[in-house]
Design a protein around this motif. Sequence first.
Motif, PDB file in Angstrom:
ATOM      1  N   UNK A  83       0.843  -1.190   0.000  1.00 14.44           N
ATOM      2  CA  UNK A  83       0.000   0.000   0.000  1.00 14.44           C
ATOM      3  C   UNK A  83       0.880   1.244   0.000  1.00 14.44           C
ATOM      4  N   UNK A  84       0.357   2.345  -0.536  1.00 14.82           N
ATOM      5  CA  UNK A  84       1.125   3.592  -0.597  1.00 14.82           C
ATOM      6  C   UNK A  84       1.560   4.046   0.791  1.00 14.82           C
ATOM      7  N   UNK A  85       0.725   3.771   1.804  1.00 12.54           N
ATOM      8  CA  UNK A  85       1.043   4.198   3.175  1.00 12.54           C
ATOM      9  C   UNK A  85       2.236   3.444   3.756  1.00 12.54           C
ATOM     10  N   UNK A  86       2.593   2.322   3.144  1.00 15.02           N
ATOM     11  CA  UNK A  86       3.710   1.519   3.643  1.00 15.02           C
ATOM     12  C   UNK A  86       5.056   1.979   3.082  1.00 15.02           C
ATOM     13  N   UNK A  87       5.024   2.852   2.104  1.00 10.91           N
ATOM     14  CA  UNK A  87       6.268   3.315   1.478  1.00 10.91           C
ATOM     15  C   UNK A  87       6.954   4.326   2.386  1.00 10.91           C
ATOM     16  N   UNK A  88       8.141   3.979   2.852  1.00  6.46           N
ATOM     17  CA  UNK A  88       8.907   4.840   3.742  1.00  6.46           C
ATOM     18  C   UNK A  88      10.105   5.416   2.975  1.00  6.46           C
ATOM     19  N   UNK A  89      10.021   6.675   2.645  1.00  5.37           N
ATOM     20  CA  UNK A  89      11.116   7.346   1.931  1.00  5.37           C
ATOM     21  C   UNK A  89      11.110   8.825   2.251  1.00  5.37           C
ATOM     22  N   UNK A  90      12.298   9.415   2.306  1.00  2.00           N
ATOM     23  CA  UNK A  90      12.417  10.844   2.589  1.00  2.00           C
ATOM     24  C   UNK A  90      12.120  11.688   1.351  1.00  2.00           C
ATOM     25  N   UNK A  91      12.136  11.049   0.184  1.00  2.00           N
ATOM     26  CA  UNK A  91      11.925  11.777  -1.065  1.00  2.00           C
ATOM     27  C   UNK A  91      10.589  11.354  -1.680  1.00  2.00           C
ATOM     28  N   UNK A  92       9.904  12.258  -2.313  1.00  2.00           N
ATOM     29  CA  UNK A  92       8.629  11.895  -2.953  1.00  2.00           C
ATOM     30  C   UNK A  92       8.882  10.964  -4.133  1.00  2.00           C
ATOM     31  N   UNK A  93       8.044   9.963  -4.268  1.00  2.00           N
ATOM     32  CA  UNK A  93       8.210   9.040  -5.383  1.00  2.00           C
ATOM     33  C   UNK A  93       7.545   9.615  -6.631  1.00  2.00           C
ATOM     34  N   UNK A  94       8.015   9.138  -7.779  1.00  5.93           N
ATOM     35  CA  UNK A  94       7.497   9.606  -9.062  1.00  5.93           C
ATOM     36  C   UNK A  94       6.568   8.549  -9.655  1.00  5.93           C
ATOM     37  N   UNK A  95       5.372   8.950 -10.057  1.00  4.04           N
ATOM     38  CA  UNK A  95       4.402   8.037 -10.635  1.00  4.04           C
ATOM     39  C   UNK A  95       4.625   7.953 -12.150  1.00  4.04           C
ATOM     40  N   UNK A  96       4.870   6.732 -12.653  1.00  7.42           N
ATOM     41  CA  UNK A  96       5.037   6.526 -14.089  1.00  7.42           C
ATOM     42  C   UNK A  96       3.678   6.404 -14.762  1.00  7.42           C
ATOM     43  N   UNK A  97       2.813   5.567 -14.184  1.00  8.41           N
ATOM     44  CA  UNK A  97       1.450   5.414 -14.717  1.00  8.41           C
ATOM     45  C   UNK A  97       0.566   4.852 -13.615  1.00  8.41           C
ATOM     46  N   UNK A  98      -0.744   4.963 -13.795  1.00 10.48           N
ATOM     47  CA  UNK A  98      -1.692   4.357 -12.865  1.00 10.48           C
ATOM     48  C   UNK A  98      -2.794   3.667 -13.659  1.00 10.48           C
ATOM     49  N   UNK A  99      -3.354   2.613 -13.049  1.00 11.50           N
ATOM     50  CA  UNK A  99      -4.360   1.818 -13.750  1.00 11.50           C
ATOM     51  C   UNK A  99      -5.240   1.128 -12.714  1.00 11.50           C
ATOM     52  N   UNK A 100      -6.293   0.505 -13.192  1.00 14.00           N
ATOM     53  CA  UNK A 100      -7.177  -0.246 -12.301  1.00 14.00           C
ATOM     54  C   UNK A 100      -6.638  -1.641 -12.004  1.00 14.00           C
ATOM     55  N   UNK A 101      -5.545  -2.004 -12.663  1.00 13.64           N
ATOM     56  CA  UNK A 101      -4.925  -3.299 -12.441  1.00 13.64           C
ATOM     57  C   UNK A 101      -3.407  -3.146 -12.520  1.00 13.64           C
TER      58      UNK A 101
END
Length: 362
Positions: free
Chosen positions: A246-264
């Motif tokens: 889940x996105x809430x589990x991502x622990x990083x000091x820097x914002x991540x970059x989204x390449x693409x999003x989808x329903x699957x």
Amino acid sequence: MESYGNLLRKTREEKNLDLVKISREISIEKRYLEGLENEDSSVFPGEAYLVGFLKNYSNYLELDTELVLKLYHNKQIQESPLPEGLYEKKSSKRILPFLIPVAIFVVFVVTISILLIFKKKDNNDSELVVSENSKENKYEIDKTKFVKRVYKGDQLLVPTQSDGKIILTVRDTLSSFGIDTPSGIFYVDLAEESELDIDGDNVSDMIIYVSDISSTDEKRGAEISVLLRQGTNRDVMATEIKDIPNASEIKTKRPYKVILEDNRAYPFTLNASFRGPCLFRDKVDNANSVETYFNRGEVFTATARNGIRLWISNNNTVKMTIIADSRSFDLDIGVAGQIMVEDIKWIKDTDGKYKLVVIELD
């Protein structure tokens, strides 16, 4: 006639280019670029290095490489010492008037001979290139990396899953490399790598990288690298939903970059081409990490269900592209000398959508 060094410097200044930037982009040290512009051959380990760097630099500046090389060879001829024996020791004042015109004539004959030798050498080189391709060649492409100088009319035989072969024919070797495939004509520029869908199924089948091609003579052919993508069965390579964080589990000091999003979520492919030496380590899904040293012109490809972790010793030397759902996404390149560790993987956001992201790790 203008010297090759002045031509390089003038062109660079007209384009408002900086030597530091050029050095970084073509992986040639600044001192060698300065040596070319100053026509100082003493900074180079040998003439082969000088000529090779001269070709790369003139190509980068979009100059006529053949002209630049001729200017260089003309300078070499002018600076060559006069052969021993052309000077006659002064023996008497009587024969001096006779010796002067003889010496001038000999110098003229020697100069013409040297020029003819160089011209003959150029002609022989051209004939050699033509003779190498006196008939069309056929090359079997397999899982190993294919590196070859190919010529117009040559054919690449690519295996298919049905034990048949797809025939690709070299169409163009002038300025851009062109190849005929069943799904159309593809062109690849110098120092660029391209994904090819050769059978029209909207899935990339192979990667072609062009490391050398002439802008003036198609008979010189093109030096290419070909790497087949490993065929993957979508059902077998299905993404493991339970392994997607889940996105809430991502622990990083820097914002991540989204390449693409989808329903699957679905498998994706990473393609990397190298513009210079780089120590590169990859860990695909839950497999063991693999460390490889890549040189300029080499390529790497891997397909992952969920994610790939990368360790890169010199991020600026790598051009990376993500292929997902038949679409391509270029990743940003860092600064020269930057050591990079990053994850490319699927995550599940709070809105229920899946996102393919790039996460820089400390």
